[in-house]
Enzyme design. Structure first.
Site, PDB file in Angstrom:
ATOM      1  N   LYS A 185      32.526  25.506  44.470  1.00  0.00           N
ATOM      2  CA  LYS A 185      31.409  25.537  43.506  1.00  0.00           C
ATOM      3  C   LYS A 185      31.820  26.193  42.193  1.00  0.00           C
ATOM      4  O   LYS A 185      31.178  25.983  41.165  1.00  0.00           O
ATOM      5  CB  LYS A 185      30.171  26.206  44.107  1.00  0.00           C
ATOM      6  N   ALA A 209      38.486  47.089  44.713  1.00  0.00           N
ATOM      7  CA  ALA A 209      37.381  47.911  44.204  1.00  0.00           C
ATOM      8  C   ALA A 209      36.801  47.318  42.928  1.00  0.00           C
ATOM      9  O   ALA A 209      36.330  48.025  42.039  1.00  0.00           O
ATOM     10  CB  ALA A 209      37.879  49.336  43.955  1.00  0.00           C
TER      11      ALA A 209
HETATM   12  N1  LIG Z   1      31.630  39.414  41.614  1.00  0.00           N
HETATM   13  C1  LIG Z   1      30.896  38.597  42.356  1.00  0.00           C
HETATM   14  O1  LIG Z   1      29.726  38.379  42.062  1.00  0.00           O
HETATM   15  C2  LIG Z   1      31.493  37.950  43.567  1.00  0.00           C
HETATM   16  C3  LIG Z   1      30.644  37.549  44.590  1.00  0.00           C
HETATM   17  C4  LIG Z   1      31.182  36.914  45.704  1.00  0.00           C
HETATM   18  C5  LIG Z   1      32.539  36.702  45.780  1.00  0.00           C
HETATM   19  N2  LIG Z   1      33.356  37.122  44.772  1.00  0.00           N
HETATM   20  C6  LIG Z   1      34.796  36.874  44.922  1.00  0.00           C
HETATM   21  O2  LIG Z   1      35.429  38.118  45.238  1.00  0.00           O
HETATM   22  C7  LIG Z   1      36.750  38.147  44.667  1.00  0.00           C
HETATM   23  C8  LIG Z   1      36.860  39.369  43.775  1.00  0.00           C
HETATM   24  O3  LIG Z   1      35.910  39.233  42.749  1.00  0.00           O
HETATM   25  P1  LIG Z   1      35.482  40.461  41.834  1.00  0.00           P
HETATM   26  O4  LIG Z   1      34.284  40.013  41.105  1.00  0.00           O
HETATM   27  O5  LIG Z   1      35.389  41.706  42.603  1.00  0.00           O
HETATM   28  O6  LIG Z   1      36.727  40.519  40.845  1.00  0.00           O
HETATM   29  P2  LIG Z   1      37.252  41.772  40.017  1.00  0.00           P
HETATM   30  O7  LIG Z   1      38.156  41.188  39.008  1.00  0.00           O
HETATM   31  O8  LIG Z   1      36.108  42.610  39.587  1.00  0.00           O
HETATM   32  O9  LIG Z   1      38.084  42.626  41.100  1.00  0.00           O
HETATM   33  C9  LIG Z   1      39.248  42.088  41.685  1.00  0.00           C
HETATM   34  C10 LIG Z   1      39.925  43.104  42.585  1.00  0.00           C
HETATM   35  O10 LIG Z   1      41.142  42.495  43.068  1.00  0.00           O
HETATM   36  C11 LIG Z   1      42.241  43.341  42.722  1.00  0.00           C
HETATM   37  N3  LIG Z   1      43.403  42.510  42.429  1.00  0.00           N
HETATM   38  C12 LIG Z   1      43.502  41.531  41.520  1.00  0.00           C
HETATM   39  N4  LIG Z   1      44.732  41.012  41.517  1.00  0.00           N
HETATM   40  C13 LIG Z   1      45.442  41.698  42.454  1.00  0.00           C
HETATM   41  C14 LIG Z   1      46.781  41.648  42.890  1.00  0.00           C
HETATM   42  N5  LIG Z   1      47.640  40.761  42.381  1.00  0.00           N
HETATM   43  N6  LIG Z   1      47.155  42.493  43.867  1.00  0.00           N
HETATM   44  C15 LIG Z   1      46.295  43.397  44.385  1.00  0.00           C
HETATM   45  N7  LIG Z   1      45.009  43.500  43.989  1.00  0.00           N
HETATM   46  C16 LIG Z   1      44.594  42.656  43.030  1.00  0.00           C
HETATM   47  C17 LIG Z   1      41.803  44.150  41.511  1.00  0.00           C
HETATM   48  O11 LIG Z   1      42.550  45.346  41.383  1.00  0.00           O
HETATM   49  C18 LIG Z   1      40.330  44.408  41.877  1.00  0.00           C
HETATM   50  O12 LIG Z   1      40.262  45.490  42.786  1.00  0.00           O
HETATM   51  C19 LIG Z   1      36.906  36.824  43.918  1.00  0.00           C
HETATM   52  O13 LIG Z   1      37.569  35.897  44.751  1.00  0.00           O
HETATM   53  C20 LIG Z   1      35.466  36.363  43.665  1.00  0.00           C
HETATM   54  O14 LIG Z   1      35.350  34.971  43.566  1.00  0.00           O
HETATM   55  C21 LIG Z   1      32.856  37.747  43.674  1.00  0.00           C
HETATM   56  O1  LIG Z   2      30.797  35.429  38.771  1.00  0.00           O
HETATM   57  P1  LIG Z   2      31.334  34.285  39.572  1.00  0.00           P
HETATM   58  O2  LIG Z   2      31.295  32.980  38.826  1.00  0.00           O
HETATM   59  O3  LIG Z   2      32.662  34.604  40.190  1.00  0.00           O
HETATM   60  O4  LIG Z   2      30.325  34.049  40.805  1.00  0.00           O
HETATM   61  C1  LIG Z   2      30.115  35.092  41.700  1.00  0.00           C
HETATM   62  C2  LIG Z   2      29.742  34.607  43.091  1.00  0.00           C
HETATM   63  O5  LIG Z   2      30.701  33.731  43.597  1.00  0.00           O
HETATM   64  C3  LIG Z   2      28.373  33.995  43.165  1.00  0.00           C
HETATM   65  O6  LIG Z   2      28.042  33.789  44.521  1.00  0.00           O
END
Ligand SMILES: NC(=O)c1ccc[n+]([C@@H]2O[C@H](COP(=O)([O-])OP(=O)(O)OC[C@H]3O[C@@H](n4cnc5c(N)ncnc54)[C@H](O)[C@@H]3O)[C@@H](O)[C@H]2O)c1
Ligand SMILES: O=P(O)(O)OC[C@H](O)CO
Length: 325
Positions: free
Chosen positions: A169, A13
């Site tokens: 990337k 989340a």
């Molecule tokens: N935020 C973006 O713009 C975006 C876009 C595309 C992809 N992503 C990818 O999605 C993934 C999550 O990114 P985010 O921005 O939501 O990060 P975030 O830090 O906002 O959220 C991470 C989520 O993972 C959970 N988490 C972390 N460690 C954990 C563990 N050890 N066990 C169980 N749950 C755990 C956290 O509780 C949280 O719900 C990453 O791999 C990121 O690269 C992010």
């Molecule tokens: O905020 P970052 O650097 O994890 O980038 C988010 C996404 O991967 C962009 O596509």
């Protein structure tokens, strides 16, 4: 293909899990968000789910996949697993989809990845992404589920390539942040991003990805978005390091996960094992380890041995054709 509203469980989340929940809700799907801090049990959350979408940070993927497997192995018969994590597992060097496939060998696994900064999606700005799977029907199903006026979804037959584009990337985005933090200019940034793409292709090809995938949305597209936006956490890591912050200071100031920091370490292991030249990643690794300054990293890259632009096109070959003058 099932065009009816689906029951979707989103694991994680954080920023991306919440943005994906918003995108799924546009098409009237029922979305349940779960995180390790949720008051509702995972078992209850997964009841009657059609699609499990994982947006957990890399470090939690295997534990959560094992948890899903332990609570609900039998009832997940027709469930599609979608993975949206962008990282690599240390030691195994597995991608997230490879972890899900190992634990769920009989479920279709779909990768979702593209230039998708969650903050822009929260603001309801338009974006495009890619879904890829060995199971073409499952990828098309997920395309249907998420396609809307705000989110254009393409399919691709190369899941490893799509997943690696989004993952690799992040390291180049750290270097792009350094480049901007040092005010090195547009020429330098263009050179860095283009040579960064070459490193992505080298690693990707070694791990079984197709070259052309890296020139699509999930490769070049995501590289451009992340290397050019202060909204990217990975870009911010580089930018702030170039402004004399320490890595712990930068990481504690970020809202969420910058996967490139851990990915960089895994890439160094892969490069050493397969003898792949990844000079930009190597400088990012040394910078993150506190072994060099941003300026020293720049000098090292500029003063490397001169060479041909393309790996299979050595300078000697050009000269032997009499084109030197
Ligand atoms: N935020 C973006 O713009 C975006 C876009 C595309 C992809 N992503 C990818 O999605 C993934 C999550 O990114 P985010 O921005 O939501 O990060 P975030 O830090 O906002 O959220 C991470 C989520 O993972 C959970 N988490 C972390 N460690 C954990 C563990 N050890 N066990 C169980 N749950 C755990 C956290 O509780 C949280 O719900 C990453 O791999 C990121 O690269 C992010
Ligand atoms: O905020 P970052 O650097 O994890 O980038 C988010 C996404 O991967 C962009 O596509």
């Amino acid at each position: 293909m099932n065009n009816k509203p689906q029951n979707i469980t989103i694991l994680g989340a954080g920023a991306w899990g919440q943005a994906l929940a918003h995108l799924a809700a546009i098409n009237q799907h029922t979305v349940r968000l779960w995180s390790r801090h949720s008051p509702v049990s995972l078992e209850d959350t997964l009841a009657n789910t059609d699609i499990i979408l994982c947006a957990i940070s890399m470090k939690g993927v295997r534990d959560v996949a094992n948890l899903v497997n332990s609570v609900n192995e039998k009832s997940l018969k027709n469930t599609i697993v979608v993975t949206a994590t962008k990282g690599l597992e240390p030691y195994t060097t597995y991608t997230p989809s490879q972890i899900w496939e190992t634990i769920f060998p009989h479920q279709p696994v779909v990768v979702l990845s593209g230039p998708n900064l969650s903050k822009e999606i929260e603001q309801k700005l338009p974006a495009a992404t890619v879904v890829a799977s060995k199971n073409v029907v499952a990828a098309q199903q997920i395309q249907l589920v998420f396609s809307s006026q705000q989110f254009r979804v393409y399919t691709n037959p190369d899941p490893v390539g799509v997943e690696l584009g989004g993952t690799l990337k992040n390291v180049i985005a750290i270097s792009a942040g350094v480049c901007d933090g040092l005010h090195l200019g547009t020429n330098a940034k263009a050179a860095l991003v283009t040579r960064g793409l070459t490193e992505m292709v080298r690693i990707g090809n070694t791990l079984g990805a197709k070259t052309e995938t890296f020139y699509g949305l999930s490769g070049l597209g995501d590289l451009l978005a992340t290397c050019n936006s202060p909204l990217s956490r990975n870009y911010q890591v580089g930018y702030q390091l170039a402004n004399s912050k320490t890595l712990p200071e930068v990481l504690s100031s970020l809202s969420g996960t910058a996967e490139g920091v851990n990915t960089c370490r895994v890439l160094m292991e892969i490069a050493q094992k397969h003898s792949i030249a990844i000079p930009i990643t190597e400088q990012v690794y040394q910078l993150l380890a506190g072994e060099i300054t941003p300026r020293q990293a720049l000098d090292k890259l500029m003063l490397r041995d001169i060479k041909s632009e393309f790996d299979n096109f050595p300078v000697e070959q050009i000269w032997s054709r009499g084109e030197k003058c």
